[in-house]
Design a protein around this motif. Structure first.
Motif, PDB file in Angstrom:
ATOM      1  N   LEU A 145       0.923  -1.173   0.127  1.00 41.57           N
ATOM      2  CA  LEU A 145      -0.144   0.073  -0.060  1.00 41.57           C
ATOM      3  C   LEU A 145       0.881   1.174   0.168  1.00 41.57           C
ATOM      4  O   LEU A 145       1.612   1.333   1.084  1.00 41.57           O
ATOM      5  CB  LEU A 145      -1.000   0.091   1.024  1.00 41.57           C
ATOM      6  N   GLY A 146       0.833   1.967  -1.109  1.00 44.75           N
ATOM      7  CA  GLY A 146       1.734   3.059  -1.302  1.00 44.75           C
ATOM      8  C   GLY A 146       3.125   2.698  -1.670  1.00 44.75           C
ATOM      9  O   GLY A 146       4.284   2.759  -1.154  1.00 44.75           O
ATOM     10  N   VAL A 147       2.857   2.122  -3.100  1.00 46.03           N
ATOM     11  CA  VAL A 147       4.007   1.219  -3.665  1.00 46.03           C
ATOM     12  C   VAL A 147       5.375   2.294  -3.943  1.00 46.03           C
ATOM     13  O   VAL A 147       6.437   1.933  -4.023  1.00 46.03           O
ATOM     14  CB  VAL A 147       3.714   0.294  -4.746  1.00 46.03           C
ATOM     15  N   VAL A 168      -0.231  -0.698  -5.007  1.00 47.46           N
ATOM     16  CA  VAL A 168      -1.159   0.653  -5.334  1.00 47.46           C
ATOM     17  C   VAL A 168      -0.660   1.991  -4.712  1.00 47.46           C
ATOM     18  O   VAL A 168       0.122   1.759  -3.946  1.00 47.46           O
ATOM     19  CB  VAL A 168      -2.489   0.165  -4.334  1.00 47.46           C
ATOM     20  N   ASP A 169      -1.173   2.736  -5.409  1.00 44.40           N
ATOM     21  CA  ASP A 169      -0.650   4.150  -5.182  1.00 44.40           C
ATOM     22  C   ASP A 169      -1.576   4.993  -5.447  1.00 44.40           C
ATOM     23  O   ASP A 169      -2.408   4.662  -6.450  1.00 44.40           O
ATOM     24  CB  ASP A 169       0.752   4.299  -5.639  1.00 44.40           C
ATOM     25  N   VAL A 170      -2.051   6.217  -4.757  1.00 37.85           N
ATOM     26  CA  VAL A 170      -2.984   7.023  -5.320  1.00 37.85           C
ATOM     27  C   VAL A 170      -2.185   7.720  -6.391  1.00 37.85           C
ATOM     28  O   VAL A 170      -2.836   8.613  -7.162  1.00 37.85           O
ATOM     29  CB  VAL A 170      -3.187   8.239  -4.223  1.00 37.85           C
ATOM     30  N   SER A 196      -5.127   3.413  -6.365  1.00 39.75           N
ATOM     31  CA  SER A 196      -6.194   3.286  -5.435  1.00 39.75           C
ATOM     32  C   SER A 196      -5.901   4.500  -4.202  1.00 39.75           C
ATOM     33  O   SER A 196      -4.602   4.611  -3.910  1.00 39.75           O
ATOM     34  CB  SER A 196      -6.197   1.943  -4.903  1.00 39.75           C
ATOM     35  N   ASP A 197      -7.029   4.771  -3.452  1.00 42.18           N
ATOM     36  CA  ASP A 197      -6.766   5.408  -2.212  1.00 42.18           C
ATOM     37  C   ASP A 197      -6.727   4.605  -1.287  1.00 42.18           C
ATOM     38  O   ASP A 197      -7.898   3.628  -0.969  1.00 42.18           O
ATOM     39  CB  ASP A 197      -8.148   6.417  -2.289  1.00 42.18           C
ATOM     40  N   TRP A 198      -5.473   4.126  -0.739  1.00 42.25           N
ATOM     41  CA  TRP A 198      -5.309   3.098   0.085  1.00 42.25           C
ATOM     42  C   TRP A 198      -6.244   1.649  -0.092  1.00 42.25           C
ATOM     43  O   TRP A 198      -6.008   1.102  -1.535  1.00 42.25           O
ATOM     44  CB  TRP A 198      -5.618   3.341   1.532  1.00 42.25           C
ATOM     45  N   LEU A 199      -6.940   1.189   0.602  1.00 45.90           N
ATOM     46  CA  LEU A 199      -7.765  -0.048   0.197  1.00 45.90           C
ATOM     47  C   LEU A 199      -8.897   0.056  -0.651  1.00 45.90           C
ATOM     48  O   LEU A 199      -9.421  -1.095  -0.887  1.00 45.90           O
ATOM     49  CB  LEU A 199      -7.979  -0.762   1.656  1.00 45.90           C
ATOM     50  N   SER A 211       3.334  -1.886   4.070  1.00 48.52           N
ATOM     51  CA  SER A 211       2.970  -0.328   3.865  1.00 48.52           C
ATOM     52  C   SER A 211       4.119   0.365   4.630  1.00 48.52           C
ATOM     53  O   SER A 211       4.608   0.216   5.691  1.00 48.52           O
ATOM     54  CB  SER A 211       1.875   0.092   4.196  1.00 48.52           C
ATOM     55  N   ASN A 212       4.581   1.408   3.794  1.00 50.51           N
ATOM     56  CA  ASN A 212       5.438   2.548   4.510  1.00 50.51           C
ATOM     57  C   ASN A 212       4.804   3.656   4.162  1.00 50.51           C
ATOM     58  O   ASN A 212       4.927   4.416   3.006  1.00 50.51           O
ATOM     59  CB  ASN A 212       6.710   2.578   3.727  1.00 50.51           C
ATOM     60  N   PRO A 213       3.652   3.915   4.781  1.00 45.62           N
ATOM     61  CA  PRO A 213       2.934   5.094   4.453  1.00 45.62           C
ATOM     62  C   PRO A 213       3.534   6.459   4.678  1.00 45.62           C
ATOM     63  O   PRO A 213       4.534   6.457   5.624  1.00 45.62           O
ATOM     64  CB  PRO A 213       1.430   5.019   5.395  1.00 45.62           C
ATOM     65  N   ILE A 235       3.049  14.186  -0.578  1.00 48.22           N
ATOM     66  CA  ILE A 235       1.812  13.201  -0.617  1.00 48.22           C
ATOM     67  C   ILE A 235       2.547  11.922   0.044  1.00 48.22           C
ATOM     68  O   ILE A 235       2.102  11.277   0.666  1.00 48.22           O
ATOM     69  CB  ILE A 235       1.156  13.031  -1.718  1.00 48.22           C
ATOM     70  N   ALA A 236       3.829  11.774  -0.186  1.00 47.84           N
ATOM     71  CA  ALA A 236       4.700  10.713   0.351  1.00 47.84           C
ATOM     72  C   ALA A 236       5.197  11.091   1.790  1.00 47.84           C
ATOM     73  O   ALA A 236       5.770   9.930   2.385  1.00 47.84           O
ATOM     74  CB  ALA A 236       5.872  10.377  -0.354  1.00 47.84           C
ATOM     75  N   LEU A 237       4.929  12.211   2.279  1.00 47.91           N
ATOM     76  CA  LEU A 237       5.530  12.738   3.561  1.00 47.91           C
ATOM     77  C   LEU A 237       4.665  12.965   4.655  1.00 47.91           C
ATOM     78  O   LEU A 237       4.616  12.369   5.782  1.00 47.91           O
ATOM     79  CB  LEU A 237       6.588  13.850   3.329  1.00 47.91           C
TER      80      LEU A 237
HETATM   81  C1  LIG Z   1       6.435   7.195   2.239  1.00 49.67           C
HETATM   82  S1  LIG Z   1       6.047   6.720   0.629  1.00 49.67           S
HETATM   83  C2  LIG Z   1       6.619   4.987   0.228  1.00 49.67           C
HETATM   84  C3  LIG Z   1       7.180   4.795  -1.111  1.00 49.67           C
HETATM   85  C4  LIG Z   1       7.635   3.361  -1.067  1.00 49.67           C
HETATM   86  N1  LIG Z   1       6.805   2.351  -0.714  1.00 49.67           N
HETATM   87  C5  LIG Z   1       9.020   3.331  -0.274  1.00 49.67           C
HETATM   88  O1  LIG Z   1       8.963   2.882   0.840  1.00 49.67           O
HETATM   89  O2  LIG Z   1       9.918   4.024  -0.886  1.00 49.67           O
HETATM   90  C6  LIG Z   1       4.167   6.367   0.738  1.00 49.67           C
HETATM   91  C7  LIG Z   1       3.418   6.252  -0.546  1.00 49.67           C
HETATM   92  O3  LIG Z   1       2.264   6.497  -0.135  1.00 49.67           O
HETATM   93  C8  LIG Z   1       1.485   7.033  -1.284  1.00 49.67           C
HETATM   94  N2  LIG Z   1       0.198   7.469  -1.108  1.00 49.67           N
HETATM   95  C9  LIG Z   1      -0.115   8.606  -0.188  1.00 49.67           C
HETATM   96  N3  LIG Z   1      -1.589   8.751   0.178  1.00 49.67           N
HETATM   97  C10 LIG Z   1      -1.904   7.539  -0.383  1.00 49.67           C
HETATM   98  C11 LIG Z   1      -3.249   7.008  -0.565  1.00 49.67           C
HETATM   99  N4  LIG Z   1      -4.247   7.685  -0.050  1.00 49.67           N
HETATM  100  N5  LIG Z   1      -3.565   6.013  -1.246  1.00 49.67           N
HETATM  101  C12 LIG Z   1      -2.549   5.275  -1.770  1.00 49.67           C
HETATM  102  N6  LIG Z   1      -1.380   5.623  -1.671  1.00 49.67           N
HETATM  103  C13 LIG Z   1      -1.112   7.018  -1.233  1.00 49.67           C
HETATM  104  C14 LIG Z   1       2.284   7.835  -1.847  1.00 49.67           C
HETATM  105  O4  LIG Z   1       1.991   8.460  -3.196  1.00 49.67           O
HETATM  106  C15 LIG Z   1       3.653   7.371  -1.678  1.00 49.67           C
HETATM  107  O5  LIG Z   1       4.288   6.650  -2.837  1.00 49.67           O
END
Ligand SMILES: C[S@@+](CC[C@H](N)C(=O)[O-])C[C@H]1O[C@@H](n2cnc3c(N)ncnc32)[C@H](O)[C@@H]1O
Length: 309
Positions: A145-147, A168-170, A196-199, A211-213, A235-237
């Motif tokens: 989740l959040g690839v 999955v990723d948004v 996808s928005d998470w699940l 997941s590394n959210p 969005i990744a932070l």
């Molecule tokens: C901290 S990064 C981790 C990326 C990768 N898994 C890694 O460990 O390097 C978080 C990821 O979650 C994605 N993300 C943020 N909000 C999201 C959501 N609502 N649904 C799905 N993915 C989301 C971001 O786009 C980002 O790619």
């Protein structure tokens, strides 16, 4: 690039002498190190070496064995251009367009988080679970989740030749980055990707969900190093007010996509292991085997938290 360079852009120096073509590798390395240190780069020496290696296309050994090798005009132009970007605090991985993760090279586009060495702890945690469950040769299904760039999922697929997975990723651009990496690492036949928005809209029965959210508390974003705040996608932070927003969204739905006896493996930030472990337990996950459920990173910080469905 060469032309611009020839127009006097000899911005690095060593021993009071501007560095240009014909200066030896060792002087370039020293000059870059000095300039990076002055610009506040945290690891100036390492960055200088890696930048020389990446910009010229040399191995570490080639640099060490040939300190007096003169740099050509073309190489000097490339090193100068990359060095200038590093002086502006752009991370090396973004300048070179790749990052080494768990011994493999991942291409990196601006849409994806620069994968961190800490995240290798999540890979270690998942592999320890696979071993303890006897799944090494099993055709297990993994959900990430959040690839992002695909660092975690694709590493696991490369390590476990029978496994397949869904990332999955948004962010559609992050998914493109992950897909390209899957192809380069030759695991694309076992990797699917879905926006996808998470699940939401994710179906299946997975053995492991990782997941590394995003988990940085919003008020802390302003204090991040420029390498992070200016280059990693927000969005990744951004983990919301206390950094835990994504965990609260993700964890309650995890059991619906896990096979019975499956595992959730989550990366957490400093001081987040207890609240995230609590969330897992409240949502019915067992955390009996402490060694398997809590993994520390190289700095001794509890970095990967796992629970069994
Ligand atoms: C901290 S990064 C981790 C990326 C990768 N898994 C890694 O460990 O390097 C978080 C990821 O979650 C994605 N993300 C943020 N909000 C999201 C959501 N609502 N649904 C799905 N993915 C989301 C971001 O786009 C980002 O790619």
């Amino acid at each position: 690039m060469l032309e611009r360079y020839n127009q006097g852009r000899m911005i690095f120096s060593h021993g009071g002498v501007a560095l240009g073509p014909d200066a030896p590798l060792k002087d370039w390395q020293a000059g870059l190190t000095q300039a990076f240190a002055a610009a506040g780069v945290r690891t100036p020496q390492i960055d200088a070496r890696l930048l020389l290696m990446g910009a010229i296309g040399l191995s570490h050994g080639q640099i060490i064995m040939n300190p007096m090798r003169p740099v050509t005009a073309e190489e000097a132009a490339a090193v100068t251009a990359c060095g200038e970007r590093r002086l502006a605090r752009e991370p090396l991985s973004r300048i070179l367009g790749y990052r080494e993760f768990y011994g493999r090279r991942f291409g990196l586009t601006p849409a994806a988080l620069d994968p961190r060495p800490d995240t290798e702890t999540v890979v270690e945690a998942a592999l320890a679970i696979v071993k303890s469950e006897g799944w090494e040769e099993a055709p297990i299904q993994i959900l990430d989740l959040g690839v992002g760039s695909g660092a975690i999922l694709l590493t696991l697929l490369a390590e476990l030749p029978q496994a397949s997975g869904l990332g999955v990723d948004v962010s559609p651009s992050a998914l493109n980055n992950a897909q390209a990496n899957a192809e380069k690492l030759e695991v694309s036949g076992r990797a699917n990707f879905q926006r996808s928005d998470w699940l939401q809209g994710v179906a299946g029965s997975f053995h492991i969900v990782i997941s590394n959210p995003p988990y940085i508390a919003t008020p802390d974003l302003a204090g991040l190093a420029p390498e992070v705040s200016a280059y990693d996608p927000k969005i990744a932070l951004d983990g919301g007010e206390d950094g835990l927003t994504a965990y609260r969204k993700i964890i309650p739905g995890l059991k619906s996509v896990l096979a019975p006896g499956g595992w959730a493996v989550l990366e957490v930030g400093q001081h987040q292991s207890s609240p995230v472990a609590q969330l897992l337990q409240i949502n019915g996950f067992a955390m009996d085997d402490r060694d398997l459920c809590i993994k520390e990173d190289l700095y001794g910080i509890e970095r990967a938290i796992s629970g069994k469905a």
